[in-house]
Design a protein around this motif. Structure first.
Motif, short mmCIF file in Angstrom:
data_model
loop_
_atom_site.label_atom_id
_atom_site.label_comp_id
_atom_site.label_asym_id
_atom_site.label_seq_id
_atom_site.Cartn_x
_atom_site.Cartn_y
_atom_site.Cartn_z
N PHE A 17 0.60 -1.33 0.04
CA PHE A 17 0.34 -0.11 0.08
C PHE A 17 1.32 1.31 -0.10
O PHE A 17 0.86 2.08 -1.03
CB PHE A 17 -0.79 0.50 1.20
N ALA A 18 2.56 1.34 1.12
CA ALA A 18 2.41 2.62 0.90
C ALA A 18 3.72 2.96 -0.28
O ALA A 18 3.50 3.88 -0.74
CB ALA A 18 4.19 1.96 2.38
N VAL A 19 3.99 1.64 -0.92
CA VAL A 19 4.62 1.91 -2.43
C VAL A 19 3.44 2.70 -3.39
O VAL A 19 3.78 3.07 -3.95
CB VAL A 19 5.34 0.76 -3.23
N VAL A 20 1.84 1.44 -3.34
CA VAL A 20 1.23 3.03 -4.40
C VAL A 20 1.03 4.20 -3.89
O VAL A 20 1.15 5.04 -4.28
CB VAL A 20 0.01 1.62 -4.01
N ALA A 21 0.70 4.45 -2.34
CA ALA A 21 0.54 5.68 -2.02
C ALA A 21 1.47 6.38 -2.15
O ALA A 21 0.96 7.29 -1.93
CB ALA A 21 0.32 6.03 -0.46
N SER A 22 2.60 6.31 -2.42
CA SER A 22 4.09 7.16 -2.98
C SER A 22 3.99 7.21 -4.83
O SER A 22 4.62 8.60 -4.66
CB SER A 22 4.78 6.50 -2.03
N ASP A 23 2.98 7.23 -5.24
CA ASP A 23 3.63 7.29 -6.12
C ASP A 23 2.16 7.20 -7.29
O ASP A 23 1.68 6.89 -8.29
CB ASP A 23 4.04 5.70 -7.27
N PRO A 24 1.18 8.47 -6.46
CA PRO A 24 0.00 8.73 -6.96
C PRO A 24 -0.03 8.91 -8.73
O PRO A 24 0.55 9.39 -8.22
CB PRO A 24 -1.01 9.28 -6.19
N THR A 25 -1.18 9.22 -9.34
CA THR A 25 -1.42 9.86 -10.77
C THR A 25 -0.71 11.39 -9.52
O THR A 25 -1.70 11.59 -9.30
CB THR A 25 -2.17 9.59 -11.65
N PRO A 26 -0.32 12.43 -10.49
CA PRO A 26 -0.51 13.36 -10.87
C PRO A 26 -1.81 14.37 -10.99
O PRO A 26 -2.88 13.51 -11.32
CB PRO A 26 0.36 14.22 -11.01
N GLY A 27 -2.17 15.05 -10.03
CA GLY A 27 -3.61 15.42 -10.70
C GLY A 27 -3.67 16.75 -11.35
O GLY A 27 -2.77 16.84 -12.27
N THR A 28 -4.99 16.95 -12.03
CA THR A 28 -5.13 18.04 -13.20
C THR A 28 -4.12 19.34 -13.27
O THR A 28 -4.33 19.81 -12.47
CB THR A 28 -6.40 18.01 -13.63
N SER A 29 -3.63 19.69 -14.22
CA SER A 29 -3.13 20.70 -14.61
C SER A 29 -4.34 21.63 -16.01
O SER A 29 -4.30 21.36 -16.56
CB SER A 29 -1.70 20.59 -15.24
N HIS A 30 -4.42 23.03 -15.26
CA HIS A 30 -5.28 23.65 -16.02
C HIS A 30 -6.66 22.51 -15.82
O HIS A 30 -7.06 22.68 -17.10
CB HIS A 30 -4.59 24.64 -17.25
N GLY A 31 -6.98 21.91 -15.23
CA GLY A 31 -8.86 20.81 -15.57
C GLY A 31 -8.21 19.99 -16.60
O GLY A 31 -9.21 19.49 -16.63
N ILE A 32 -6.69 19.74 -17.18
CA ILE A 32 -6.49 18.59 -17.83
C ILE A 32 -5.57 17.76 -17.09
O ILE A 32 -4.85 17.62 -16.26
CB ILE A 32 -5.48 19.24 -18.80
N ALA A 33 -5.85 16.69 -17.53
CA ALA A 33 -5.05 15.32 -16.77
C ALA A 33 -4.24 14.57 -17.27
O ALA A 33 -3.36 14.66 -18.73
CB ALA A 33 -6.66 14.14 -16.80
N TYR A 34 -4.10 14.38 -16.27
CA TYR A 34 -2.22 13.60 -16.49
C TYR A 34 -2.00 12.60 -17.59
O TYR A 34 -2.77 11.71 -17.79
CB TYR A 34 -1.58 13.22 -15.10
N PRO A 35 -0.97 13.70 -18.32
CA PRO A 35 -1.02 11.90 -19.61
C PRO A 35 -0.12 10.46 -19.64
O PRO A 35 0.96 10.78 -19.23
CB PRO A 35 -0.60 12.75 -20.62
N ILE A 36 -0.54 9.75 -18.77
CA ILE A 36 0.00 8.29 -17.81
C ILE A 36 0.89 8.44 -19.15
O ILE A 36 0.25 8.01 -20.16
CB ILE A 36 -0.60 7.49 -17.29
N GLY A 37 2.14 7.43 -18.86
CA GLY A 37 3.22 6.79 -20.07
C GLY A 37 3.97 7.37 -20.81
O GLY A 37 4.43 7.34 -21.48
N TRP A 38 3.75 8.19 -20.84
CA TRP A 38 4.29 10.10 -21.35
C TRP A 38 5.84 9.43 -21.85
O TRP A 38 6.72 9.79 -22.99
CB TRP A 38 4.17 11.32 -21.50
N GLN A 39 6.71 8.66 -20.20
CA GLN A 39 8.26 8.88 -21.01
C GLN A 39 8.35 7.75 -22.02
O GLN A 39 9.28 7.99 -22.14
CB GLN A 39 8.23 8.16 -19.44
#
Lengths: 164, 164
Positions: A17-39
């Motif tokens: 749980f701790a590992v998951v909790a330390s790496d959540p999806t970042p919140g929105t920027s200007h209302g836009i969802a984080y583009p997961i996997g861009w790396q």
């Protein structure tokens, strides 16, 4: 001793749980969802700036890469996302006339959607700052002001790099 | 007229072949097969050189990206391929203190295989030059001589860029 063993068990049980909790999806920027996997997106171009001493990779999602490879970039198609990954420009220890990425600065994105973002030149503008990817919330006009010199290039500085 | 029609038919019939023939897979470099699809590999880093005025993207195949992301790069694992894509460094018209890719120079690759390439420090060294991707055949020692300063870093200059 029994108590210690129990505490250890609790610690182990909590670890996932701790590992998951330390790496959540970042919140929105200007209302836009984080583009997961861009790396792991493919490369459109790279760039280097002497004014703020940064070096950059310009990446794209599948729609943007397809457009970049086929030269359909003015305008870019709806669905394209262009990402600019910015690092401080740092001297390479083993090759003194070369520079390479140092400290990660931010990743910023343009999301093309001519319906959703018609008020901001058909692009959604977002940025996540630092390794903790804190959402940038200072307003799209910070982005569009800087991009005004390229308003006739669909607001994009980058030319897709020549590739075989 | 009949002859003209026949010639036109032959031309049309030949077109698909002509298209394929103009874009064949490049030949081997130092006996190493061309790594098809590298243009869409993910990014390990970028770099900028003032000595030869070039700007670069450093890409990796899946094995290399996995190693780069997990920090297992000294040594890099067998199967890793690292690609360096090199362009002439060119001033960006709309942002005078920035540079970006100009003319494509070459794409060069290191193929990690500690059995196959044990004679050349466990890497296969290859390069394809220009947009026509002409195989470089001047010998691996051209590559290894340049990489000698990083022989203690598994012969690789690049540090994987910091990423969130």
């Amino acid at each position: 001793m029994k108590c210690l063993v129990k505490l250890a068990s609790v610690a182990i049980a909590l670890t996932p749980f701790a590992v998951v909790a330390s790496d959540p999806t970042p919140g929105t920027s200007h209302g836009i969802a984080y583009p997961i996997g861009w790396q792991n997106w493919s490369t459109i171009a790279v760039s280097h700036r002497t004014d703020n001493k940064t070096i950059r990779a310009v990446l794209g999602n599948d729609t943007a890469i397809k457009a970049a490879r086929s030269g359909e970039t003015n305008p870019w198609p709806d669905g394209a996302i262009i990402g600019k990954v910015v690092w401080k420009d740092t001297e390479l220890k083993d090759w003194k006339t070369a520079t390479a990425p140092g400290k990660f600065v931010h990743a910023e994105f343009m999301f093309k959607d001519s319906n959703k973002y018609s008020d901001t030149y058909n692009w959604g503008w977002a940025r996540w700052v630092g390794l903790d990817q804190k959402p940038f919330q200072k307003g799209s006009q910070v982005c569009t002001t800087c991009h005004t010199p390229v308003k006739n290039r669909d607001w994009v500085f980058t030319d897709p790099a020549s590739l075989p």
